[in-house]
Design an enzyme around this catalytic site. Structure first.
Site, short mmCIF file in Angstrom:
data_model
loop_
_atom_site.label_atom_id
_atom_site.label_comp_id
_atom_site.label_asym_id
_atom_site.label_seq_id
_atom_site.Cartn_x
_atom_site.Cartn_y
_atom_site.Cartn_z
N ALA A 176 0.49 -1.15 -0.41
CA ALA A 176 0.14 -0.10 0.05
C ALA A 176 0.84 1.18 0.17
CB ALA A 176 -0.72 -0.25 1.20
N CYS A 196 -2.80 -5.17 -2.77
CA CYS A 196 -1.91 -3.84 -1.98
C CYS A 196 -2.61 -4.82 -0.70
CB CYS A 196 -2.43 -2.55 -2.20
SG CYS A 196 -2.39 -1.99 -3.49
N CYS A 197 -2.03 -4.86 0.26
CA CYS A 197 -2.04 -4.58 2.04
C CYS A 197 -0.37 -4.19 2.61
CB CYS A 197 -1.93 -6.47 2.31
SG CYS A 197 -0.23 -7.42 1.42
N LYS A 198 0.13 -4.60 3.64
CA LYS A 198 0.75 -3.36 3.74
C LYS A 198 1.97 -3.68 3.27
CE LYS A 198 2.40 -4.85 7.99
NZ LYS A 198 2.91 -4.64 9.46
#
Length: 850
Positions: free
Chosen positions: A295, A767-769
């Site tokens: 992200a 997206c993730c972290k």
């Protein structure tokens, strides 16, 4: 059981462990779905031996670093024997380690993958000793897209491909073959470096414009000194960051472990192309691409006070209350001031250049060239005049005059020459500007209509120039008519003589135009710089820190977008419907977010939402490459960037005329977020999920707007062949209902948004972290869902296919690249909070860095 594959190189006689299949449970006659691939550059020959070792798995506990397994048997074969075999298939005897007891058989197949371009044969040869060959031909990350001509331009942006092969049964008991690919991109560093370079140039111009404001009253002058000092510090930081990035060598991606490093804060996290190439019976080969990236967020800056969405809102509210120190201008007005300054910097040199070309045409006495030069000069000058028809310029001029020292004294100030202005070399270099600053009437004698007269003089001087050119051309026509008649009379000679030297007659008018334009530029630049001074002074140092944070987040988001656009353009080069949609409507870019709305991840989501929204102002243009450097070119300024994507001549010719002529291509980014981890459980039960709800609702409206544009501008037959408009309407309505339902961890929102994106020829992002663990669960689920819904994957093999991709596919390789460990960073307690299909198979997760 599972099989470990090792390679014995002929010259070295060293056994090298190469790869493994998936684990197959519950049968003594297992069928392995995971293949083994060798890339073209791998040193494998006919004499190379492959050893297959079969193991019995006893323990897959996620708490152990290694799986517990026992040796069953092994078999070895020469690559040449497989290649030369009649059916390209070998049946081998499995024996114990001492080569004695037979414990079973193993069948090995050489697989040809997919439809080959233009009837080519596969790159496997068997007639020459030591000829490189492949068990399964693994192409580079760029092959098989639209023929070989695209390789140089895609190879410029893609690096280090990883390839995995699977074969899965269909519902009618046929076999489909799947090549899963993953590649990093040079754009991870190229785009941020280009952006930072543009930021430096833009900020240097702004700092100089503040210095060129001239003499100000003590209050305003002290304010300017403070602002410039802060701006110079920030500029130095950008320059240091660019210098550090210039030293970077090696990998072209930023690992998840580096997301908090200051020198890399502009670089996107773990940016990769994830591709699935499907070859199924009786269906055309299909490609499915997802861009995976962490992200976009300012990790080094931290999230103690939230992310951009919250910080910008809070800052604007606070800035309104600082009017006693400075003049408050709305964000719209400050944006307008930047636009006016940008127009000045762009148009003034163009007008000056066209004016010089006009004089050059006059000296050559070329009517056609003169007409063309005048046309270009007129167009640019009219744009120039129109740029200043704004009340902001007029009101800012008055505000600037009230800030002059003379206004405080209520009488005209004594003009000061450039030397008295101070020893500052900047001032000494611009005496003419200072003279103009002092020539501006002070408040006591201020004429509000003077500005109208000043910029109207530009139009008047242009009209004089046009009239003179018309007269000269008319006389030239008369002289041409006379040439066909008798000798000219004395009166006629006088007419010709007066029209003789075009240059001499046009030169004074051109100088007048430039002088009038210079007067406008000086006043407009100073007034708009004064507006920017107020913007900065009202919010020091927060405004500069917010600009930095926004630049960081935007840089990460833009790098991903450019990658997605380049890939999509290459895959769609032969799709006329898509190309028409691209220049008629624009490109849909759909982001799937898996962040929670709890603690730091809520701040990341706030950053991400603003960064993706800022991409709306980015435009793309496709140009023909003039060299072997195919990397995109970025021009413009903050909130007004143009990305020029370069294509080789053969590919460029495939584009519609509108795109070839440089039409700007619009982007429509949308973000849908659904938190799926244990932190989201906390947010749902004890925290707040309104951030996620608001983002999803806002972006649903944006998606509807895009669909409305699509249906208005595009013919119905331009939809993908397997879809009708009614289906899209139904999907949109279902997405609307799911967002309104406010159901916990409603991942159907993701599935629907992704499906709509694909049906509308969009670019998909997940997206993730860190784009490593949750992202891997999501993209593998999406791939298997596509195989089920679009390619008839047998329902009994859905979970097995999912486990294959998660255990032995590209995404576990992504984990290894990031944290040097083949373990997804989950534990059993965390996974209990995950939706069912987002849980990895046993033995693939455990303690690992994230």
């Amino acid at each position: 059981t599972f099989i470990q594959v090792s390679v014995v190189h002929p010259a070295e006689h060293i056994l090298t462990r190469y790869s493994s299949t998936e684990i197959v449970e519950g049968t003594k006659d297992p069928l392995f779905l995971t293949g083994v691939t060798f890339p073209p550059e791998y040193p494998i020959y006919e004499e190379t031996k492959i050893k297959l070792t079969v193991y019995d798995v006893k323990d897959k506990s996620q708490d152990t670093v290694r799986i517990s397994f026992f040796f069953l048997g092994c078999a070895t074969f020469r690559v040449g024997d497989l290649v030369k075999s009649k059916e390209q298939q070998l049946t081998l005897t499995l024996r114990t380690s001492d080569g004695g007891k037979t414990v079973g058989t193993i069948e090995v197949n050489l697989v040809k993958m997919g439809e080959l371009e233009e009837g080519e044969t596969d790159h496997i040869t068997a007639d020459t000793q030591d000829q490189k060959c492949a068990l399964v031909r693994e192409c580079t990350a760029t092959e098989g897209v639209s023929g070989k001509d695209n390789l140089p331009s895609l190879n410029a942006v893609l690096r280090n491909p990883v390839c995995k092969l699977y074969r899965f049964p269909t519902s009618d008991n046929k076999w489909m073959r799947i090549r899963e690919q993953m590649a990093e991109t040079t754009l991870s560093f190229h785009v941020p470096k280009e952006l930072i370079n543009l930021h430096i140039k833009e900020d240097m111009r702004r700092n100089q414009e503040l210095k060129d404001l001239g003499e100000l009253a003590p209050h305003w002058d002290n304010m300017r000194k403070s602002v410039i000092a802060h701006c110079d510090q920030m500029l130095s930081m950008y320059q240091d960051t660019l210098a550090e990035l210039g030293k970077h060598t090696g990998s072209s991606f930023k690992s998840s472990c580096s997301k908090g490093e200051k020198t890399l804060e502009f670089i996107p996290i773990n940016l990769h192309l994830q591709r699935m190439h499907v070859h199924s019976p009786r269906l055309k080969d299909a490609l499915y691409d997802v861009i995976t990236v962490g992200a976009p967020a300012a990790h080094f800056q931290g999230f103690k006070n939230g992310g951009l969405r919250k910080l910008l809102s809070k800052f604007e509210a606070e800035r309104r209350n600082t009017g006693y120190q400075c003049i408050y201008y709305s964000p719209e007005n400050t944006a307008k001031a930047k636009e006016v300054l940008s127009n000045i910097n762009h148009l003034q040199p163009l007008i000056s250049s066209h004016a010089d070309l006009l004089l050059s045409s006059a000296s050559q006495r070329s009517p056609d060239s003169l007409k063309n030069s005048l046309k270009m000069l007129s167009e640019k000058t009219e744009l120039f005049v129109h740029a200043f028809k704004d009340q902001l310029v007029r009101s800012a001029l008055l505000a600037l005059y009230t800030a002059r020292p003379g206004c405080v004294l209520k009488k005209p100030a004594v003009p000061r020459n450039s030397a008295e202005e101070g020893a500052d070399a900047q001032h000494q270099d611009h005496p003419s500007q200072i003279k103009r600053q002092d020539s501006i009437p002070h408040h006591s004698e201020y004429d509000e209509e003077e500005w109208d007269r000043v910029w109207a003089n530009v139009a008047k001087s242009l009209n004089c120039l046009i009239a003179m050119v018309d007269r000269l051309l008319e006389k030239d026509n008369m002289s041409n008519v006379k040439e066909g008649e008798d000798e000219p009379s004395a009166a006629d000679s006088k007419v010709l003589h007066t029209g003789g030297d075009w240059y001499e007659q046009l030169y004074p008018l051109v100088i007048t135009l430039k002088d009038c334009m210079g007067e406008v530029v000086t006043r407009a630049k100073q007034s708009m710089a004064f507006v920017l001074l107020q913007e900065l002074a009202c919010g020091l140092p927060q405004c500069l820190m917010l600009t930095l944070r926004r630049d960081i987040v935007f840089s990460q988001a833009l790098a991903g977008l450019v990658c997605g656009f380049v890939i999509k353009l290459h895959t769609g080069l032969h799709d006329q419907g898509f190309l028409q949609q691209l220049h008629t409507v624009g490109l849909l870019v759909q982001y799937e977010g898996l962040l929670s709305t709890y603690s730091e991840e809520a701040g990341m989501l706030e950053d991400m939402a603003v960064g993706i929204s800022d991409l709306q102002k980015v435009k793309f243009k496709v140009i023909e490459a003039k060299s072997e450097d195919f990397l995109p070119i970025i021009t413009g300024r903050r909130e007004h960037y143009i990305i020029e994507v370069q294509l080789p001549a053969k590919m460029f010719e495939l584009l519609p005329q509108e795109i070839k002529e440089g039409k700007l291509l619009h982007m429509y980014p949308v973000l849908f977020n659904v938190g799926i981890n244990e932190q989201q459980t906390l947010a749902e039960r004890f925290g707040d999920t309104t951030l996620q709800e608001n983002i999803n609702q806002e972006n649903l409206e944006l998606l509807k707007e895009y669909y409305k544009l699509f249906t208005e501008k595009m013919p119905p037959d331009c939809l993908p062949h397997f879809q009708e408009q009614n289906d899209l309407k139904g999907l949109l309505e279902s997405l609307h209902q799911n967002i309104q339902a406010k159901k916990r961890k409603n991942v159907e929102i993701m599935w629907l948004a992704a499906t709509i994106c694909r049906k509308l020829n969009g670019v998909r992002f997940t997206c993730c972290k860190s784009a490593k663990d949750r992202t891997s669960m999501s993209v593998t689920l999406e791939q298997c869902s596509i195989l089920r819904d679009e390619h008839q994957l047998h329902k009994d093999f859905f979970i097995r296919a999912l486990d294959c991709m998660r255990r032995e596919g590209c995404r576990i390789e992504n984990v290894l690249k990031n944290v040097k460990c083949r373990k997804y960073a989950f534990n059993m307690i965390q996974l209990m909070a995950f939706p069912k299909y987002y849980r990895p198979p046993e033995g693939t997760y455990g303690k690992a860095d994230t």
